[in-house]
Design an enzyme around this catalytic site. Structure first.
Site, short mmCIF file in Angstrom:
data_model
loop_
_atom_site.label_atom_id
_atom_site.label_comp_id
_atom_site.label_asym_id
_atom_site.label_seq_id
_atom_site.Cartn_x
_atom_site.Cartn_y
_atom_site.Cartn_z
NE ARG A 127 -8.77 1.51 -9.51
CZ ARG A 127 -8.37 0.38 -8.91
NH1 ARG A 127 -8.36 -0.76 -9.57
NH2 ARG A 127 -7.97 0.42 -7.67
NE ARG A 161 -11.11 1.21 -5.30
CZ ARG A 161 -10.40 0.09 -5.40
NH1 ARG A 161 -10.51 -0.68 -6.47
NH2 ARG A 161 -9.58 -0.27 -4.44
NE ARG A 172 -5.61 0.09 -2.53
CZ ARG A 172 -6.03 0.67 -3.64
NH1 ARG A 172 -6.03 1.99 -3.74
NH2 ARG A 172 -6.43 -0.04 -4.66
P1 ADP Z 1 -6.88 -4.05 -10.23
O1 ADP Z 1 -8.25 -4.66 -10.37
O2 ADP Z 1 -5.79 -5.10 -10.30
O3 ADP Z 1 -6.73 -3.15 -9.04
P2 ADP Z 1 -7.62 -2.51 -12.63
O4 ADP Z 1 -8.01 -3.57 -13.62
O5 ADP Z 1 -8.71 -1.74 -11.99
O6 ADP Z 1 -6.62 -3.15 -11.52
O7 ADP Z 1 -6.61 -1.52 -13.36
C1 ADP Z 1 -6.13 -0.35 -12.71
C2 ADP Z 1 -6.13 0.81 -13.71
O8 ADP Z 1 -5.12 0.59 -14.70
C3 ADP Z 1 -7.44 0.98 -14.46
O9 ADP Z 1 -7.68 2.36 -14.63
C4 ADP Z 1 -7.19 0.29 -15.81
O10 ADP Z 1 -7.91 0.91 -16.86
C5 ADP Z 1 -5.69 0.48 -16.01
N1 ADP Z 1 -5.04 -0.69 -16.63
C6 ADP Z 1 -5.37 -2.00 -16.48
N2 ADP Z 1 -4.53 -2.79 -17.20
C7 ADP Z 1 -3.65 -1.96 -17.81
C8 ADP Z 1 -2.53 -2.18 -18.70
N3 ADP Z 1 -2.16 -3.41 -19.08
N4 ADP Z 1 -1.84 -1.07 -19.12
C9 ADP Z 1 -2.21 0.18 -18.72
N5 ADP Z 1 -3.25 0.45 -17.89
C10 ADP Z 1 -3.97 -0.61 -17.43
P1 ADP Z 2 -7.52 -3.42 -5.81
O1 ADP Z 2 -8.31 -4.02 -6.95
O2 ADP Z 2 -7.08 -2.05 -6.10
O3 ADP Z 2 -6.41 -4.32 -5.34
P2 ADP Z 2 -9.85 -4.10 -4.26
O4 ADP Z 2 -10.98 -3.43 -4.93
O5 ADP Z 2 -9.61 -5.54 -4.53
O6 ADP Z 2 -8.52 -3.28 -4.56
O7 ADP Z 2 -9.96 -3.94 -2.68
C1 ADP Z 2 -10.26 -2.70 -2.07
C2 ADP Z 2 -10.17 -2.86 -0.56
O8 ADP Z 2 -11.15 -3.80 -0.10
C3 ADP Z 2 -8.84 -3.43 -0.04
O9 ADP Z 2 -7.86 -2.41 0.14
C4 ADP Z 2 -9.27 -4.06 1.29
O10 ADP Z 2 -9.48 -3.07 2.28
C5 ADP Z 2 -10.63 -4.63 0.94
N1 ADP Z 2 -10.56 -6.03 0.44
C6 ADP Z 2 -10.92 -6.49 -0.79
N2 ADP Z 2 -10.74 -7.80 -0.89
C7 ADP Z 2 -10.25 -8.21 0.31
C8 ADP Z 2 -9.85 -9.48 0.85
N3 ADP Z 2 -9.91 -10.59 0.12
N4 ADP Z 2 -9.40 -9.50 2.14
C9 ADP Z 2 -9.35 -8.40 2.88
N5 ADP Z 2 -9.70 -7.19 2.45
C10 ADP Z 2 -10.15 -7.07 1.18
#
Ligand code: ADP
Ligand code: ADP
Ligand code: ZN
Length: 216
Positions: A127, A161, A172
């Site tokens: 990502r 990140r 996580r």
């Molecule tokens: P989240 O917000 O749930 O952590 P993201 O939307 O950031 O997830 O997606 C994580 C990574 O996977 C990003 O690099 C994104 O471009 C990719 N990604 C998101 N949806 C898909 C999918 N349906 N198939 C393949 N890759 C995806």
């Molecule tokens: P992802 O999309 O990959 O699931 P996020 O960007 O949502 O990750 O979150 C990154 C980090 O920020 C988490 O691992 C946690 O440490 C913190 N975080 C985000 N949202 C929350 C929440 N609602 N409660 C507690 N921690 C959070």
């Protein structure tokens, strides 16, 4: 309409929320993005959250609840919002119910995005994000149309990140299983939970989400 996208790290919540925001004008509320902005600004919240986020653990509920409560109260959220990354614990879900009831708002749908763990790690480690406009990309699944140039704003600067590595991913995922997965039965019991196939290609996932919203 007010919705939650619920799923493990890397499920595609941010990707889908960005599209919904562009097409429907709903506001994406990503607590992860809000916390990363706080860390960057060096605010008190950012200082408290930094180490916790780098370790892949959850930031305390009280901090998260007040962050979201303030944001939802802002006028742009009247258009409808997409919660991306919140709630993540039952305490947060209960607090959300309370704050919505207090302001006469309701939760229309909670959309579960289901993805295999192996696919999640691959998505997380590949990502990256435009440093200027925040558009999300992937080394394999969503490369910019022109290598090294953001499709949306033309910037040539991208960020990755610190917590997007296989090691932190384990913590996580454990946090997700222990603290966030129990929200699925919580919302199922309220009759608002819908599931989409998060393993499908991005366009197909989007189509399924739009179909859920069209029936809401
Ligand atoms: P989240 O917000 O749930 O952590 P993201 O939307 O950031 O997830 O997606 C994580 C990574 O996977 C990003 O690099 C994104 O471009 C990719 N990604 C998101 N949806 C898909 C999918 N349906 N198939 C393949 N890759 C995806
Ligand atoms: P992802 O999309 O990959 O699931 P996020 O960007 O949502 O990750 O979150 C990154 C980090 O920020 C988490 O691992 C946690 O440490 C913190 N975080 C985000 N949202 C929350 C929440 N609602 N409660 C507690 N921690 C959070
Ligand atoms: Zn950009």
């Amino acid at each position: 309409m007010n919705i939650i996208l619920l799923g493990p790290p890397g499920a595609g919540k941010g990707t889908q929320a960005q599209r919904l925001q562009t097409d429907l004008g709903m506001i994406q509320l990503s607590t992860g993005d809000m916390l990363r902005a706080a860390v960057k600004s060096g605010s008190a919240l950012g200082q408290q959250a930094k180490g916790i986020m780098e370790a892949g653990k959850l930031v305390p509920d009280e901090l998260m609840v007040s962050l979201i409560e303030d944001r939802i109260a802002q006028p742009d959220c009247a258009k409808g919002f997409i919660l991306d990354g919140f709630p993540r614990t039952e305490a947060q879900a209960v607090a959300l119910d309370k704050m919505l009831a207090k302001t006469g708002k309701k939760l229309d749908e909670v959309i579960e995005m289901e993805v295999d763990e192996k696919a999640l790690t691959e998505r997380i480690v590949g990502r990256f994000t435009c440093a200027k406009c925040g558009t999300g990309y992937h080394d394999k699944f969503k490369r910019p149309k022109v290598d090294g140039v953001c499709d949306v704003c033309g910037s040539k600067e991208f960020t990755r990140r610190k917590d997007d590595n296989a090691e932190t991913m384990k913590t996580r995922m454990a946090a997700y299983r222990a603290q966030t997965e129990p929200l699925l039965p919580y919302y199922r019991a309220k009759g608002v939970l819908k599931k989409v196939d998060g393993m499908a290609a991005m366009d197909e996932v989007y189509r399924q989400i739009r179909a859920v919203l069209a029936r809401a």
